[in-house]
Design a protein around this motif. Structure first.
Motif, PDB file in Angstrom:
ATOM      1  N   GLU A   1       0.830  -1.212   0.000  1.00 12.78           N
ATOM      2  CA  GLU A   1       0.000   0.000   0.000  1.00 12.78           C
ATOM      3  C   GLU A   1       0.862   1.258   0.000  1.00 12.78           C
ATOM      4  O   GLU A   1       0.531   2.243  -0.672  1.00 12.78           O
ATOM      5  CB  GLU A   1      -0.950   0.014   1.197  1.00 12.78           C
ATOM      6  CG  GLU A   1      -1.848   1.231   1.202  1.00 12.78           C
ATOM      7  CD  GLU A   1      -3.032   1.142   2.134  1.00 12.78           C
ATOM      8  OE1 GLU A   1      -3.861   2.076   2.141  1.00 12.78           O
ATOM      9  OE2 GLU A   1      -3.143   0.130   2.863  1.00 12.78           O
TER      10      GLU A   1
ATOM     11  N   ARG B   1       0.472   3.965  -3.017  1.00 18.56           N
ATOM     12  CA  ARG B   1       0.031   5.338  -2.759  1.00 18.56           C
ATOM     13  C   ARG B   1       1.098   6.348  -3.167  1.00 18.56           C
ATOM     14  O   ARG B   1       0.775   7.447  -3.637  1.00 18.56           O
ATOM     15  CB  ARG B   1      -0.362   5.494  -1.288  1.00 18.56           C
ATOM     16  CG  ARG B   1      -1.660   4.765  -0.963  1.00 18.56           C
ATOM     17  CD  ARG B   1      -2.219   5.105   0.393  1.00 18.56           C
ATOM     18  NE  ARG B   1      -3.522   4.476   0.577  1.00 18.56           N
ATOM     19  CZ  ARG B   1      -4.664   4.973   0.144  1.00 18.56           C
ATOM     20  NH1 ARG B   1      -4.677   6.127  -0.510  1.00 18.56           N
ATOM     21  NH2 ARG B   1      -5.809   4.340   0.353  1.00 18.56           N
ATOM     22  N   ARG B   2       2.349   5.972  -3.031  1.00 17.28           N
ATOM     23  CA  ARG B   2       3.406   6.885  -3.482  1.00 17.28           C
ATOM     24  C   ARG B   2       3.373   7.045  -4.992  1.00 17.28           C
ATOM     25  O   ARG B   2       3.490   8.165  -5.516  1.00 17.28           O
ATOM     26  CB  ARG B   2       4.773   6.375  -3.022  1.00 17.28           C
ATOM     27  CG  ARG B   2       5.917   7.310  -3.410  1.00 17.28           C
ATOM     28  CD  ARG B   2       7.263   6.799  -2.929  1.00 17.28           C
ATOM     29  NE  ARG B   2       8.347   7.622  -3.463  1.00 17.28           N
ATOM     30  CZ  ARG B   2       9.645   7.341  -3.339  1.00 17.28           C
ATOM     31  NH1 ARG B   2      10.020   6.248  -2.681  1.00 17.28           N
ATOM     32  NH2 ARG B   2      10.557   8.128  -3.873  1.00 17.28           N
TER      33      ARG B   2
ATOM     34  N   CYS C   1       0.751   6.612  -6.983  1.00 15.82           N
ATOM     35  CA  CYS C   1      -0.462   7.376  -7.324  1.00 15.82           C
ATOM     36  C   CYS C   1      -0.270   8.861  -7.029  1.00 15.82           C
ATOM     37  O   CYS C   1      -0.755   9.722  -7.773  1.00 15.82           O
ATOM     38  CB  CYS C   1      -1.660   6.835  -6.556  1.00 15.82           C
ATOM     39  SG  CYS C   1      -2.237   5.211  -7.116  1.00 15.82           S
ATOM     40  N   SER C   2       0.441   9.172  -5.953  1.00 22.15           N
ATOM     41  CA  SER C   2       0.607  10.575  -5.562  1.00 22.15           C
ATOM     42  C   SER C   2       1.389  11.372  -6.597  1.00 22.15           C
ATOM     43  O   SER C   2       1.237  12.599  -6.682  1.00 22.15           O
ATOM     44  CB  SER C   2       1.309  10.663  -4.202  1.00 22.15           C
ATOM     45  OG  SER C   2       2.694  10.335  -4.303  1.00 22.15           O
TER      46      SER C   2
ATOM     47  N   ALA D   1      -6.887   3.976  -3.875  1.00 18.82           N
ATOM     48  CA  ALA D   1      -5.759   4.887  -4.062  1.00 18.82           C
ATOM     49  C   ALA D   1      -5.849   5.632  -5.396  1.00 18.82           C
ATOM     50  O   ALA D   1      -5.568   6.836  -5.463  1.00 18.82           O
ATOM     51  CB  ALA D   1      -4.445   4.109  -3.976  1.00 18.82           C
TER      52      ALA D   1
ATOM     53  N   GLU E   1      -8.659   8.291  -5.140  1.00 16.51           N
ATOM     54  CA  GLU E   1      -8.254   9.438  -4.330  1.00 16.51           C
ATOM     55  C   GLU E   1      -7.270  10.328  -5.073  1.00 16.51           C
ATOM     56  O   GLU E   1      -7.243  11.543  -4.877  1.00 16.51           O
ATOM     57  CB  GLU E   1      -7.653   8.954  -3.012  1.00 16.51           C
ATOM     58  CG  GLU E   1      -8.685   8.321  -2.078  1.00 16.51           C
ATOM     59  CD  GLU E   1      -8.042   7.585  -0.914  1.00 16.51           C
ATOM     60  OE1 GLU E   1      -6.816   7.759  -0.696  1.00 16.51           O
ATOM     61  OE2 GLU E   1      -8.763   6.833  -0.223  1.00 16.51           O
TER      62      GLU E   1
END
Length: 321
Positions: free
Chosen positions: A248, A252-253, A255-256, A293, A296
């Motif tokens: 995760e 998330r990194r 996706c960011s 993710a 968001e």
């Protein structure tokens, strides 16, 4: 059984024995990655959604080819009816071509360094694409590193320039140098995929010796600036020893910074032949996390035109499955 559950279960199996009417024209061979060599693979499709399975005469899972691409998989008390999709160049609706079937790196999960595969000539690549015109909507290029990343980058750029006149979106996935995103964009590439492969820097160092974790992150960030969000992808293999929490964090990194993560279930091979494929339950759980993710971050894999996010045969892809 709903499609997402069915696909996760089939991916957990990974392999299928084909019986019934000969299905040779639907079976393609991979020349890159863990699935290189072997007896090939096929794409089984239900209502336009597909899964890729390796063909194995000893597999427990059975696929019955009834002819003309119609097929049935008896699975957990149900008869799953679908069809086999033609994959003229490794992938349905894409020309997915490996330029160099050799590699100086020795990633533990990959069989390519164990052999001395071919290096395709530019004219050969053009002929391959010409043979599939009318059956493809995109061109995707990948390659090993037979001599150096810089040399393979130059070769790839030259071939891309020859492919641009086909008027199809081109995606490229090669081991990069710092300038790779820029030179690929200037050559006419629409999308790129640079693979982190492992969820943590420790696992990456263990599984991909000689490669540069920091470089890959820098190149991915630069790629988003050049190609835009939804047009940069990165494979992460599930099942190398990472925890769900570690997965995760890396998802998330990615996706960011605007990169679409592709969660690729491990195909045990080469130095990891003794590893197990991830379970259906784990793939479903990670898919739900990935879906959150992506949402968001405002990313949509369905916008991808090339490579893995467009095909969705080997992975659970939010927006496609």
């Amino acid at each position: 059984m709903d499609w997402l559950r069915l696909k996760a279960e089939l991916l957990a199996e990974g392999r299928v024995k084909v019986v019934g009417v000969p299905a040779r024209r639907f079976i393609s061979s991979s020349t890159a990655g863990p699935g290189a060599g072997g007896t090939g693979s096929l794409f089984f499709s239900v209502d336009g959604r597909r899964v890729r399975l390796l063909v194995d005469p000893d597999a427990a899972l059975i696929l019955i080819h009834e002819g003309m691409g119609k097929a049935t998989i008896p699975f957990k008390g149900e008869l799953v009816r679908g069809e086999l999709e033609p994959a003229p160049l490794h992938c349905p609706r894409q020309a997915y071509i490996t330029l160099s079937e050799r590699c100086i790196f020795s990633c533990k999960y990959c069989t390519v360094p164990l052999g001395q595969g071919r290096i395709k000539r530019p004219d050969e690549v053009i002929e391959m694409v010409m043979s599939a015109v009318g059956e493809i909507d995109a061109i995707s290029i990948t390659s090993g590193v037979p001599v150096s990343a810089a040399e393979e980058e130059r070769r790839t750029v030259g071939i891309v320039r020859l492919l641009v006149p086909f008027g199809l979106p081109i995606g490229v996935s090669i081991y990069p140098t710092p300038q790779t995103p820029r030179v690929l964009r200037e050559a006419g590439v629409a999308e790129v995929k640079f693979n982190l492969e492992a969820a943590t820097p420790g696992l990456f160092a263990e599984m991909c010796p000689g490669q540069d974790w920091t470089l890959l992150w820098e190149v991915l960030e630069e790629s988003v600036r050049i190609f835009g969000r939804d047009h940069v992808q990165s494979n992460i293999i599930v099942g190398l020893g990472e925890s769900d929490e570690e997965m995760e964090v890396v998802v998330r990194r990615l996706c960011s910074i605007g990169v679409i993560p592709i969660l690729r279930p491990l195909a045990p091979a080469a130095g990891l032949a003794h590893y197990a494929r991830p379970s259906a339950e784990r793939m479903l759980s990670l898919h739900a996390m990935l879906e959150r993710a992506l949402k968001e971050a405002g990313l949509d894999p369905a916008q991808a035109q090339t490579m893995c996010a467009a095909c969705a045969g080997c992975d659970l892809i939010p927006g496609r499955d």
